[in-house]
Write a protein that holds these residues in place. Structure first.
Motif, short mmCIF file in Angstrom:
data_model
loop_
_atom_site.label_atom_id
_atom_site.label_comp_id
_atom_site.label_asym_id
_atom_site.label_seq_id
_atom_site.Cartn_x
_atom_site.Cartn_y
_atom_site.Cartn_z
N ALA A 65 0.86 -1.19 0.00
CA ALA A 65 0.00 0.00 0.00
C ALA A 65 0.89 1.23 0.00
O ALA A 65 1.85 1.31 0.78
N LYS A 66 0.58 2.17 -0.87
CA LYS A 66 1.41 3.36 -1.02
C LYS A 66 0.81 4.61 -0.37
O LYS A 66 1.46 5.65 -0.31
N ASN A 67 -0.42 4.51 0.13
CA ASN A 67 -1.03 5.63 0.83
C ASN A 67 -2.11 5.10 1.77
O ASN A 67 -2.43 3.90 1.77
N GLU A 68 -2.71 6.00 2.55
CA GLU A 68 -3.68 5.56 3.55
C GLU A 68 -4.95 4.99 2.94
O GLU A 68 -5.56 4.08 3.52
N ALA A 94 0.85 -0.85 15.96
CA ALA A 94 1.47 -0.56 14.66
C ALA A 94 2.95 -0.28 14.81
O ALA A 94 3.38 0.40 15.74
N VAL A 95 3.75 -0.81 13.87
CA VAL A 95 5.19 -0.58 13.81
C VAL A 95 5.54 -0.17 12.39
O VAL A 95 5.15 -0.85 11.43
N ALA A 96 6.25 0.95 12.24
CA ALA A 96 6.53 1.47 10.90
C ALA A 96 7.99 1.83 10.72
O ALA A 96 8.66 2.28 11.64
N SER A 97 8.48 1.63 9.50
CA SER A 97 9.81 2.08 9.12
C SER A 97 9.76 2.50 7.66
O SER A 97 9.02 1.92 6.86
N PHE A 101 5.06 5.75 5.45
CA PHE A 101 4.20 5.72 6.63
C PHE A 101 5.07 5.95 7.87
O PHE A 101 5.90 5.11 8.23
N LYS A 102 4.89 7.07 8.51
CA LYS A 102 5.76 7.44 9.64
C LYS A 102 5.02 7.48 10.98
O LYS A 102 5.65 7.36 12.02
N HIS A 103 3.71 7.64 10.93
CA HIS A 103 2.96 7.85 12.16
C HIS A 103 2.18 6.59 12.53
O HIS A 103 1.18 6.25 11.89
N PHE A 106 -1.57 6.94 13.39
CA PHE A 106 -2.44 7.10 12.22
C PHE A 106 -2.67 5.75 11.54
O PHE A 106 -3.79 5.45 11.10
N LEU A 107 -1.62 4.93 11.46
CA LEU A 107 -1.76 3.59 10.89
C LEU A 107 -2.80 2.78 11.68
O LEU A 107 -3.64 2.10 11.10
N ALA A 108 -2.68 2.84 13.00
CA ALA A 108 -3.61 2.11 13.86
C ALA A 108 -5.04 2.62 13.66
O ALA A 108 -5.99 1.83 13.61
N LEU A 109 -5.20 3.93 13.52
CA LEU A 109 -6.53 4.52 13.33
C LEU A 109 -7.17 4.06 12.01
O LEU A 109 -8.35 3.68 11.98
N LYS A 110 -6.40 4.08 10.91
CA LYS A 110 -6.93 3.66 9.61
C LYS A 110 -7.28 2.17 9.62
O LYS A 110 -8.30 1.76 9.02
#
Length: 389
Positions: A65-68, A94-97, A101-103, A106-110
């Motif tokens: 996925a390239k965007n929310e 959520a874990v991001a690198s 996706f930096k936040h 926000f990942l968890a919310l989506k």
């Protein structure tokens, strides 16, 4: 079933061996993790028995996925009714690198929105979110644009053995302490000393290993126990078999610390787990703590210097080296520290080196072979002492 087991950097090899010992197949070491294949029995055993695992995850989907909006769409495509109902509660970790996706919040919310919307559209009812002790803990991991969605079968991190108050902050993580013991190949026939034991993490992990007590033996709850397919009969069988194997052999595990409060906590901890007969703890200064056998291992976690001036911490490490050199002949002595400068002042040449992480701190875990006479003869003695009787 594919499993992904999380651990600390430097302990991947140790964890892989643990998994093989439990019967896992297709074991592959990754960065701070190990993947493998197994069935539900392995899933339960992994959560109960693994000493160097932080979490046991069950991957259920991989996508790009390239965007929310793409993330939301991919999450919503999954059939979440396989794993939960409208009466279930859930949480997202959520874990991001990477740069896309930096936040993580926000990942968890989506992710939450996609799951809730799927249930609302199909049933008219939405499941609820519960941050603490949810029925289903969902792990979202993204590296650049590559996502892995997993179910967390552990719930609370597996380093929580149950022998510490949840609010207690030990200087050494339980999983790291167990990993250190396994890296040096310590076993119950080898006398063990931690002369700066603090609240006793290394001592407790050693004693639990010596008596074959599973690290999660005292845990009241594991994540998979809330899953719809939880097999209570299988779990009770696995737990009972583990309980029957626990024994309390004669071992020499000794700790010391000059902080009376830490010593009291360490003693209470060993008593709560009925390991007080295996562990002897005294109030003493490092330089006063003498070996209790002709050969053995010393493993310790000295201060790193956050509360001491540079000259004080360097002098302290120098005194450690002098004490070992004078009094610990025929012992193998290990210490872990993030203070590389102070480590130089020990004045001894380490024969063994590992890089590990104690929380965010990069540490050196070094071992010194203390000996009199020829190194060749000393190594023979150490190898003999490492062999289980």
């Amino acid at each position: 079933m594919q499993l992904l087991i999380k651990t600390f950097h430097g302990l991947e090899g140790v964890l892989a061996e643990e998994l093989k010992g439990l019967g896992a197949s297709d074991v592959v070491e990754l960065k701070r993790a190990v993947s493998c294949s197994g069935d539900k029995e392995l899933l339960y055993k992994a959560n109960l028995h693994l000493r160097t695992a932080l979490r046991v995850l069950v991957p259920i989907a991989n996508f790009t996925a390239k965007n929310e909006d793409e993330l939301y769409s991919e999450i919503k495509k999954l059939d979440w009714s396989k794993y939960m109902t409208t009466k279930s509660n859930f949480a997202i970790d959520a874990v991001a690198s990477g740069d896309i996706f930096k936040h993580t919040k926000f990942l968890a919310l989506k992710t939450k929105d996609a799951i809730v919307d799927q249930f609302r559209e199909s049933t008219g009812i939405r499941p609820s979110v519960k941050v603490e002790d949810p029925d289903l803990q969902i792990n979202v991991h993204v590296a650049k644009d590559k996502f892995t969605i997993s179910l967390d079968s552990s719930g609370e991190s597996l380093h929580r053995r149950g022998y510490r108050d949840p609010g207690h902050k030990a200087p050494l993580n339980e999983v790291l302490a167990a990993g250190m013991l396994k890296l040096v190949k310590w076993h119950k026939e080898i006398p063990l000393i931690d002369p700066m034991c603090g609240t006793g993490t290394i001592l407790m992990e050693a004693a639990m290993m010596a008596c074959d007590m599973p690290p999660a033996f005292k845990r009241k709850k594991l994540g998979f126990m809330s899953w719809a397919d939880f097999d209570k009969i299988l779990w009770n069988k696995i737990y009972s078999e583990a309980e029957e194997k626990i024994s309390y052999p004669r071992v020499k595990i000794v700790g010391g610390d000059n902080n009376p409060q830490a010593v009291d906590i360490a003693k209470k901890t060993s008593l709560d787990f009925r390991l007080n007969r295996m562990i002897s703890i005294v109030r003493s200064d490092m330089k006063e703590h003498m070996p209790h056998a002709s050969r053995g291992m010393m493993i310790t976690n000295p201060p790193y210097g956050e509360r001491l001036q540079k000259e004080d911490i360097n002098g302290f490490y120098k005194s450690i080296g002098s004490h070992l050199k004078k009094n610990f002949h025929n012992w193998q002595c290990w210490m872990i520290t993030s203070n590389n400068e102070a480590l130089k002042h020990v004045g001894l040449r380490p024969q063994h080196k590992y890089t590990l992480f104690n929380g965010p701190l990069e540490c050196k875990f070094v071992g010194y072979d203390m000996f009199e006479g020829e190194m060749k003869e000393f190594k023979k003695k150490i190898n003999r002492s490492r062999r289980p009787q």
